[in-house]
Write a protein that holds these residues in place. Structure first.
Motif, PDB file in Angstrom:
ATOM      1  N   ILE A 354       0.882  -1.171   0.000  1.00 36.02           N
ATOM      2  CA  ILE A 354       0.000   0.000   0.000  1.00 36.02           C
ATOM      3  C   ILE A 354       0.916   1.217   0.000  1.00 36.02           C
ATOM      4  O   ILE A 354       1.846   1.302   0.805  1.00 36.02           O
ATOM      5  CB  ILE A 354      -0.915   0.004   1.234  1.00 36.02           C
ATOM      6  N   GLN A 355       0.659   2.183  -0.899  1.00 38.81           N
ATOM      7  CA  GLN A 355       1.621   3.270  -1.087  1.00 38.81           C
ATOM      8  C   GLN A 355       0.959   4.500  -1.680  1.00 38.81           C
ATOM      9  O   GLN A 355      -0.198   4.471  -2.086  1.00 38.81           O
ATOM     10  CB  GLN A 355       2.731   2.797  -2.024  1.00 38.81           C
ATOM     11  N   ASN A 356       1.715   5.583  -1.728  1.00 34.72           N
ATOM     12  CA  ASN A 356       1.257   6.794  -2.397  1.00 34.72           C
ATOM     13  C   ASN A 356       1.369   6.632  -3.910  1.00 34.72           C
ATOM     14  O   ASN A 356       2.301   6.003  -4.412  1.00 34.72           O
ATOM     15  CB  ASN A 356       2.100   7.999  -1.975  1.00 34.72           C
ATOM     16  N   VAL A 357       0.416   7.222  -4.620  1.00 34.32           N
ATOM     17  CA  VAL A 357       0.497   7.333  -6.074  1.00 34.32           C
ATOM     18  C   VAL A 357       0.635   8.816  -6.400  1.00 34.32           C
ATOM     19  O   VAL A 357      -0.138   9.653  -5.895  1.00 34.32           O
ATOM     20  CB  VAL A 357      -0.747   6.744  -6.756  1.00 34.32           C
ATOM     21  N   TYR A 358       1.627   9.141  -7.211  1.00 36.54           N
ATOM     22  CA  TYR A 358       1.945  10.538  -7.503  1.00 36.54           C
ATOM     23  C   TYR A 358       1.505  10.909  -8.918  1.00 36.54           C
ATOM     24  O   TYR A 358       1.733  10.152  -9.868  1.00 36.54           O
ATOM     25  CB  TYR A 358       3.451  10.780  -7.358  1.00 36.54           C
ATOM     26  N   ILE A 359       0.871  12.050  -9.047  1.00 36.32           N
ATOM     27  CA  ILE A 359       0.595  12.622 -10.360  1.00 36.32           C
ATOM     28  C   ILE A 359       1.842  13.402 -10.774  1.00 36.32           C
ATOM     29  O   ILE A 359       2.259  14.337 -10.080  1.00 36.32           O
ATOM     30  CB  ILE A 359      -0.632  13.548 -10.339  1.00 36.32           C
ATOM     31  N   ARG A 360       2.436  13.012 -11.899  1.00 40.77           N
ATOM     32  CA  ARG A 360       3.723  13.568 -12.304  1.00 40.77           C
ATOM     33  C   ARG A 360       3.593  14.240 -13.675  1.00 40.77           C
ATOM     34  O   ARG A 360       2.843  13.777 -14.532  1.00 40.77           O
ATOM     35  CB  ARG A 360       4.781  12.455 -12.393  1.00 40.77           C
ATOM     36  N   GLU A 361       4.348  15.302 -13.846  1.00 44.27           N
ATOM     37  CA  GLU A 361       4.381  15.989 -15.137  1.00 44.27           C
ATOM     38  C   GLU A 361       5.839  16.221 -15.517  1.00 44.27           C
ATOM     39  O   GLU A 361       6.649  16.634 -14.687  1.00 44.27           O
ATOM     40  CB  GLU A 361       3.636  17.321 -15.049  1.00 44.27           C
ATOM     41  N   VAL A 362       6.166  15.933 -16.770  1.00 38.35           N
ATOM     42  CA  VAL A 362       7.544  16.110 -17.220  1.00 38.35           C
ATOM     43  C   VAL A 362       7.855  17.599 -17.337  1.00 38.35           C
ATOM     44  O   VAL A 362       7.096  18.361 -17.944  1.00 38.35           O
ATOM     45  CB  VAL A 362       7.789  15.414 -18.574  1.00 38.35           C
ATOM     46  N   GLU A 363       8.962  17.998 -16.729  1.00 33.98           N
ATOM     47  CA  GLU A 363       9.449  19.370 -16.878  1.00 33.98           C
ATOM     48  C   GLU A 363      10.976  19.346 -16.855  1.00 33.98           C
ATOM     49  O   GLU A 363      11.589  18.347 -16.481  1.00 33.98           O
ATOM     50  CB  GLU A 363       8.896  20.274 -15.783  1.00 33.98           C
ATOM     51  N   ARG A 364      11.563  20.443 -17.271  1.00 32.36           N
ATOM     52  CA  ARG A 364      13.028  20.527 -17.259  1.00 32.36           C
ATOM     53  C   ARG A 364      13.468  21.155 -15.943  1.00 32.36           C
ATOM     54  O   ARG A 364      13.019  22.235 -15.571  1.00 32.36           O
ATOM     55  CB  ARG A 364      13.540  21.336 -18.453  1.00 32.36           C
ATOM     56  N   ASP A 365      14.323  20.445 -15.235  1.00 29.24           N
ATOM     57  CA  ASP A 365      14.791  20.911 -13.940  1.00 29.24           C
ATOM     58  C   ASP A 365      15.754  22.082 -14.131  1.00 29.24           C
ATOM     59  O   ASP A 365      16.757  21.949 -14.851  1.00 29.24           O
ATOM     60  CB  ASP A 365      15.498  19.782 -13.199  1.00 29.24           C
ATOM     61  N   LEU A 371      15.430  16.665 -17.911  1.00 30.89           N
ATOM     62  CA  LEU A 371      14.001  16.409 -17.799  1.00 30.89           C
ATOM     63  C   LEU A 371      13.750  15.524 -16.585  1.00 30.89           C
ATOM     64  O   LEU A 371      14.499  14.586 -16.315  1.00 30.89           O
ATOM     65  CB  LEU A 371      13.484  15.709 -19.057  1.00 30.89           C
ATOM     66  N   VAL A 372      12.703  15.839 -15.834  1.00 31.78           N
ATOM     67  CA  VAL A 372      12.346  15.057 -14.651  1.00 31.78           C
ATOM     68  C   VAL A 372      10.835  14.858 -14.611  1.00 31.78           C
ATOM     69  O   VAL A 372      10.073  15.624 -15.210  1.00 31.78           O
ATOM     70  CB  VAL A 372      12.801  15.742 -13.337  1.00 31.78           C
ATOM     71  N   ASN A 373      10.421  13.818 -13.910  1.00 33.99           N
ATOM     72  CA  ASN A 373       9.006  13.612 -13.614  1.00 33.99           C
ATOM     73  C   ASN A 373       8.697  14.338 -12.309  1.00 33.99           C
ATOM     74  O   ASN A 373       8.925  13.805 -11.220  1.00 33.99           O
ATOM     75  CB  ASN A 373       8.702  12.118 -13.482  1.00 33.99           C
ATOM     76  N   ARG A 374       8.209  15.554 -12.425  1.00 34.64           N
ATOM     77  CA  ARG A 374       7.954  16.366 -11.240  1.00 34.64           C
ATOM     78  C   ARG A 374       6.599  16.019 -10.643  1.00 34.64           C
ATOM     79  O   ARG A 374       5.583  16.007 -11.333  1.00 34.64           O
ATOM     80  CB  ARG A 374       7.990  17.851 -11.592  1.00 34.64           C
TER      81      ARG A 374
END
Length: 389
Positions: A354-365, A371-374
């Motif tokens: 059981i864990q967190n699910v993250y909504i991620r958006e690609v952006e440039r750090d 590029l990262v999944n922020r």
């Protein structure tokens, strides 16, 4: 171990005692993963993550030394997976099995682990039904229902009302399709097309063009990791779906191994997943920093964290139960710990975390230029939503 193996072990122990020799109490873990072929990166990542965990925690758990033995399954190959498991159980006398990137490979060993009572820690294979095939499976990755249903609910809440689903036509893909559609339609959305692509597909243009012609608000995709995910995402970028207003929704399609190669066209792609290498926590910083120090070319992603947490689970089971397989499974049920991805708890019924699910958006750090999944949002404490389906 089954009765045959236990008898053989007892005979060996008696012969050793008779000679006056002694062996250290070593627990052996057999890791079945791809170390060659197009998916070899994931076996490499498993091995690196295990090495980081061992570096941080030592080679002993409780009173036991732990030894890892690696076997190359190549890719999706259930017959080879079964053969390697037999070799590990009979010839190598392993006490635990681990790895299993692909669902068919994991399913293939169920009769063997039932017979030998061998705890088997799944680092990735994500079909919910796997853990129903044997009480000796435990999973430290995720399931497709666990991430796809939250993706659907989030999408509807963002104003998306029509979606075309595009998945690889095998167990995990079908799980992803069903999970997304069930959650999206329950909210009031409409799935305008459900495309199942042959697993061996390399040309995604016809499917992408079909979706462009249908003009939904978004597409939802699932493909196995590696070249297929890269090829599909690249085709989406090159065929102008973003410019046409068709939003990309997925799970692991922007995974870190391929992310830089996608380039700026990947910016804005949205996924729901249980881990990002850019996750902001002290534990993740310690994990990714040590990973980079030990393996300068390493990239932290789902494979890394699945293996790292799988190793932690093995250490906990070994410390409490040694080589007693049934007792080790009881130890795992309900175990809680803090992971580089966030808080985890093993569900005693599904034996998936059981864990967190993250909504991620690609952006440039801005700091690294990469590029990262922020992470843009979190759905907390999600279990395997596909267990009862």
């Amino acid at each position: 171990m089954n009765s045959l193996l236990k008898a053989a072990g007892a005979a060996l122990a008696l012969s050793v005692i008779g000679t006056g020799l002694s062996f250290a109490d070593t627990i052996k873990v057999g890791v079945i993963a791809p170390f060659s072929g197009p998916f070899a990166i994931y076996g490499k990542q498993y091995k690196e993550a295990i090495a980081v965990y061992v570096d941080q925690h030592g080679t002993k758990s409780g009173d036991h030394d732990i030894e890892f033995i690696y076997k190359d399954v190549g890719g999706p190959n259930p017959d080879n997976s079964r053969s390697l498991a037999q070799e590990l159980l009979i010839r190598e006398q392993v006490d635990y099995l681990a790895g299993f990137t692909f669902t068919p490979n994991a399913l293939a060993v169920a009769p063997l682990i039932d017979q030998s009572e061998t705890p088997t820690v799944i680092f990735n294979a994500a079909t919910s039904a796997i853990n129903k095939q044997s009480d000796f499976y435990v999973r430290t990755s995720y399931t497709l229902w666990q991430v796809s249903a939250p993706m659907a609910e989030w999408a509807y809440d963002q104003g998306i009302r029509t979606v075309a689903t595009t998945v690889a036509d095998y167990g995990p893909g079908i799980d992803a399709e069903k999970a997304f559609a069930a959650a999206f339609e329950a909210k009031g959305g409409k799935v305008v097309d459900a495309i199942r692509m042959p697993l061996a597909t390399t040309d995604f243009t016809p499917f992408i063009q079909r979706i462009r012609d249908e003009a939904p608000d978004a597409l939802f995709a699932f493909l196995p990791g590696g070249p297929p995910t890269f090829g599909f995402t690249k085709t989406y970028n090159e065929n102008g779906l973003a410019e046409a207003g068709i939003k990309f929704l997925g799970t692991a399609e922007t995974e870190e191994v391929n992310l830089q190669a996608l380039g700026d066209a990947a910016i804005g792609l949205t996924t729901a997943y249980h881990y990002s290498g850019a996750h902001d926590s002290e534990l993740n910083a310690a994990f990714t920093s040590r990973l980079s120090e030990m393996f300068p070319d390493a990239i932290a992603n789902w494979a890394s964290v699945g293996a790292y947490d799988g190793t932690h689970l093995i250490y906990e089971m070994v410390a409490a139960a040694g080589s007693d397989g049934p007792a080790a499974i009881e130890v795992a049920k309900g175990l809680e710990w803090e992971s580089p991805r966030g808080p985890l708890k093993m569900d005693p019924e599904t034996r998936t975390v059981i864990q967190n699910v993250y909504i991620r958006e690609v952006e440039r750090d801005p700091a690294s230029g990469l590029l990262v999944n922020r992470e843009k949002g979190v759905i907390a404490t999600v279990g395997d939503l596909g267990w009862d389906q």
